[in-house]
Design a protein around this motif. Structure first.
Motif, PDB file in Angstrom:
ATOM      1  N   HIS A   2       0.852  -1.184   0.000  1.00 11.41           N
ATOM      2  CA  HIS A   2       0.000   0.000   0.000  1.00 11.41           C
ATOM      3  C   HIS A   2       0.892   1.240   0.000  1.00 11.41           C
ATOM      4  O   HIS A   2       1.903   1.286   0.701  1.00 11.41           O
ATOM      5  CB  HIS A   2      -0.921   0.017   1.220  1.00 11.41           C
ATOM      6  CG  HIS A   2      -2.098   0.927   1.069  1.00 11.41           C
ATOM      7  ND1 HIS A   2      -3.170   0.651   0.245  1.00 11.41           N
ATOM      8  CD2 HIS A   2      -2.362   2.131   1.636  1.00 11.41           C
ATOM      9  CE1 HIS A   2      -4.043   1.641   0.315  1.00 11.41           C
ATOM     10  NE2 HIS A   2      -3.572   2.551   1.149  1.00 11.41           N
ATOM     11  N   LEU A   3       0.504   2.244  -0.810  1.00 13.20           N
ATOM     12  CA  LEU A   3       1.324   3.440  -0.991  1.00 13.20           C
ATOM     13  C   LEU A   3       0.555   4.691  -0.583  1.00 13.20           C
ATOM     14  O   LEU A   3      -0.667   4.765  -0.771  1.00 13.20           O
ATOM     15  CB  LEU A   3       1.741   3.571  -2.462  1.00 13.20           C
ATOM     16  CG  LEU A   3       2.459   2.384  -3.085  1.00 13.20           C
ATOM     17  CD1 LEU A   3       2.627   2.588  -4.591  1.00 13.20           C
ATOM     18  CD2 LEU A   3       3.811   2.150  -2.427  1.00 13.20           C
ATOM     19  N   ASP A  21      -2.088   8.055 -12.581  1.00 12.01           N
ATOM     20  CA  ASP A  21      -1.744   7.121 -13.657  1.00 12.01           C
ATOM     21  C   ASP A  21      -0.887   5.978 -13.126  1.00 12.01           C
ATOM     22  O   ASP A  21      -1.125   4.808 -13.443  1.00 12.01           O
ATOM     23  CB  ASP A  21      -1.014   7.855 -14.774  1.00 12.01           C
ATOM     24  CG  ASP A  21      -0.319   6.883 -15.714  1.00 12.01           C
ATOM     25  OD1 ASP A  21      -1.016   6.136 -16.407  1.00 12.01           O
ATOM     26  OD2 ASP A  21       0.928   6.843 -15.703  1.00 12.01           O
ATOM     27  N   LEU A  22       0.125   6.314 -12.321  1.00  8.59           N
ATOM     28  CA  LEU A  22       0.983   5.269 -11.766  1.00  8.59           C
ATOM     29  C   LEU A  22       0.158   4.332 -10.880  1.00  8.59           C
ATOM     30  O   LEU A  22       0.291   3.096 -10.966  1.00  8.59           O
ATOM     31  CB  LEU A  22       2.129   5.885 -10.969  1.00  8.59           C
ATOM     32  CG  LEU A  22       3.088   4.890 -10.299  1.00  8.59           C
ATOM     33  CD1 LEU A  22       3.726   3.968 -11.332  1.00  8.59           C
ATOM     34  CD2 LEU A  22       4.167   5.638  -9.516  1.00  8.59           C
ATOM     35  N   ALA A  23      -0.707   4.894 -10.044  1.00  5.63           N
ATOM     36  CA  ALA A  23      -1.529   4.059  -9.172  1.00  5.63           C
ATOM     37  C   ALA A  23      -2.427   3.128  -9.982  1.00  5.63           C
ATOM     38  O   ALA A  23      -2.623   1.957  -9.619  1.00  5.63           O
ATOM     39  CB  ALA A  23      -2.378   4.941  -8.255  1.00  5.63           C
ATOM     40  N   ALA A  24      -2.965   3.627 -11.096  1.00  3.25           N
ATOM     41  CA  ALA A  24      -3.820   2.794 -11.941  1.00  3.25           C
ATOM     42  C   ALA A  24      -3.033   1.634 -12.534  1.00  3.25           C
ATOM     43  O   ALA A  24      -3.531   0.500 -12.630  1.00  3.25           O
ATOM     44  CB  ALA A  24      -4.443   3.644 -13.050  1.00  3.25           C
ATOM     45  N   GLN A  25      -1.792   1.903 -12.950  1.00  3.71           N
ATOM     46  CA  GLN A  25      -0.987   0.845 -13.545  1.00  3.71           C
ATOM     47  C   GLN A  25      -0.516  -0.172 -12.503  1.00  3.71           C
ATOM     48  O   GLN A  25      -0.212  -1.318 -12.844  1.00  3.71           O
ATOM     49  CB  GLN A  25       0.212   1.446 -14.271  1.00  3.71           C
ATOM     50  CG  GLN A  25      -0.172   2.294 -15.482  1.00  3.71           C
ATOM     51  CD  GLN A  25       1.021   2.606 -16.359  1.00  3.71           C
ATOM     52  OE1 GLN A  25       1.646   1.713 -16.923  1.00  3.71           O
ATOM     53  NE2 GLN A  25       1.355   3.881 -16.478  1.00  3.71           N
ATOM     54  N   LEU A  26      -0.442   0.243 -11.242  1.00  5.97           N
ATOM     55  CA  LEU A  26       0.007  -0.669 -10.190  1.00  5.97           C
ATOM     56  C   LEU A  26      -1.138  -1.479  -9.584  1.00  5.97           C
ATOM     57  O   LEU A  26      -0.907  -2.478  -8.904  1.00  5.97           O
ATOM     58  CB  LEU A  26       0.690   0.122  -9.079  1.00  5.97           C
ATOM     59  CG  LEU A  26       1.967   0.878  -9.466  1.00  5.97           C
ATOM     60  CD1 LEU A  26       2.510   1.637  -8.260  1.00  5.97           C
ATOM     61  CD2 LEU A  26       3.022  -0.072 -10.023  1.00  5.97           C
TER      62      LEU A  26
END
Length: 421
Positions: A2-3, A21-26
């Motif tokens: 979790h970030l 965007d990064l969260a969506a890809q992760l």
């Protein structure tokens, strides 16, 4: 895993969009996210569906406790700075606190570096004053380089390139026609997108004298250039419509406020984009939306008549409008990349050997004929320019497709930064 994403800069979508965007890809890798964002960007978070904590600059140093509460409640394994430069700037300038209070939480910190600070002297301008960005990123075990705007092949340092925004694609022909009709664009007309940001309006009154003068007077010069374009050119002002542009109201559509989704739609409806500052959220996204662009810089220090003569030698002449504009400018006109800020050392380094620059035309802002001819070319395909730029965008997107999966890149950075994965 979790970030906690720190994205506290207001008056712009870019920082939060990078993080989202990064969260969506992760997400497909089972990695969750909680965001700390400025109230300006609450709409983006509500639409994305991630839990979030709101902050604003009125909190001052009290922002620390708000973030601490978010850490206690979300229990992250690491903190992600959604844009290292923006994180540093907003806490130093707007909150007037040490940006590295995030160390108090005893968590690994992973930074996204939107301008590839390695190899630069870290000098930027803030409200008319030159200062150096914290060099902490240069000694971090790893950080992330979103592409675009960074170089896809930026290897060998601590930065790890990854593809930003895998979801953005060109709109269908039918959707594009519908969007253009809604903006009043008739068949055969061309639509030029002119993006601006709220902080550029703020600079017109709150920056140092030289920066303030650039903020006020550059729109006057740009407006003169735009009025020279053919009469079937329409203008789409996205962001504050700045005093000085003076564009014909019957060919102008203004959207001062918008969502991130609406911004993407407007971009897809345009025939071309004019970027007056770099890095440019619009130009980066234009590559993915398959829209050509032109960006301007000023690499000349124009110190009165001697400086004007240097311009004339470089450009093969200076137009009467530019000569008059320079004569009325109080004091020397400085070089600048991130109008109305300078940021020359950082941004000029970002542009070196960067294939992103092949996807758009580049022009010197004070070279009137080159700017007008370039805009005409990207709008009307003079001498096949649109076709050439389209081929460059296709090649660039092919390069992006060959980058490793974003989750793989992120996990590499996370391990180097001490996250137990």
């Amino acid at each position: 895993m979790h970030l906690l994403f720190m994205a506290t800069l207001g008056q712009t979508l870019h920082e939060v969009t990078l993080g989202l965007d990064l969260a969506a890809q992760l997400k497909d890798a089972g990695i969750g996210a909680h965001f700390v964002v400025d109230r300006y960007n609450e709409g983006q978070l509500a639409a994305a569906g991630h839990p979030y904590t709101l902050v604003d600059t009125s909190m001052g140093p009290g922002v620390r406790e708000v973030v601490a509460r978010a850490v206690r409640e979300s229990r992250p394994d690491a903190i992600v700075l959604s844009d290292y430069m923006a994180h540093w700037l907003t806490h130093v300038v707007n909150y007037e606190i040490d940006p590295w209070f995030v160390d108090d939480f005893d968590l690994p910190v992973i930074s996204i570096d939107s301008v590839h600070l390695e190899g630069t002297d870290l000098e930027v301008e803030v409200l008319g004053r030159t200062t150096r960005v914290s060099d902490r990123i240069l000694t971090a075990p790893a950080h992330l380089l979103p592409v675009p705007a960074n170089r896809p092949d930026a290897t060998g340092g601590r930065g790890l390139p990854y593809r930003a925004d895998r979801a953005l694609t060109p709109p269908s022909d039918a959707l594009r026609r519908e969007l253009r009709r809604s903006l009043g664009v008739r068949d055969g007309e061309r639509l030029l997108m002119l993006p601006t940001l709220p902080w550029q309006r703020i600079m017109q009154t709150q920056a140092g004298p030289r920066t303030r003068e650039l903020a006020v007077r550059v729109p006057e010069l740009v407006g003169h250039y735009l009025r020279r374009l053919p009469s079937d050119t329409r203008f789409l002002s996205v962001g504050p419509y700045l005093d000085g542009f003076g564009l014909p109201v019957d060919r102008l559509h203004v959207e001062e406020t918008y969502t991130a989704g609406r911004y993407t739609s407007l971009l897809g409806a345009a025939d071309a984009v004019l970027g007056l500052f770099l890095p440019s959220f619009a130009l980066e996204r234009a590559v993915l939306a398959d829209v050509p662009g032109l960006f301007t810089v000023n690499t000349f220090d124009v110190d009165g008549e001697p400086g004007t003569r240097r311009l004339a030698d470089a450009f093969g002449g200076v137009t009467p409008a530019v000569r008059s504009w320079l004569a009325a400018f109080p004091g020397p006109v400085p070089p600048f990349h991130m109008w109305p800020l300078q940021w020359n050392a950082v941004v000029s380094r970002l542009l070196e050997d960067n294939p992103l620059t092949t996807t758009a035309l580049r022009a010197e802002l004070l070279d009137e004929e080159s700017v007008v001819a370039g805009l005409s070319a990207v709008l009307y395909d003079d001498e096949g320019v649109r076709d050439r730029l389209a081929a460059a965008r296709t090649g660039y997107r092919d390069t992006l497709a060959r980058l490793p999966e974003t989750a793989e890149v992120f996990l590499t950075a996370a391990r180097r930064c001490g996250v137990d994965v």
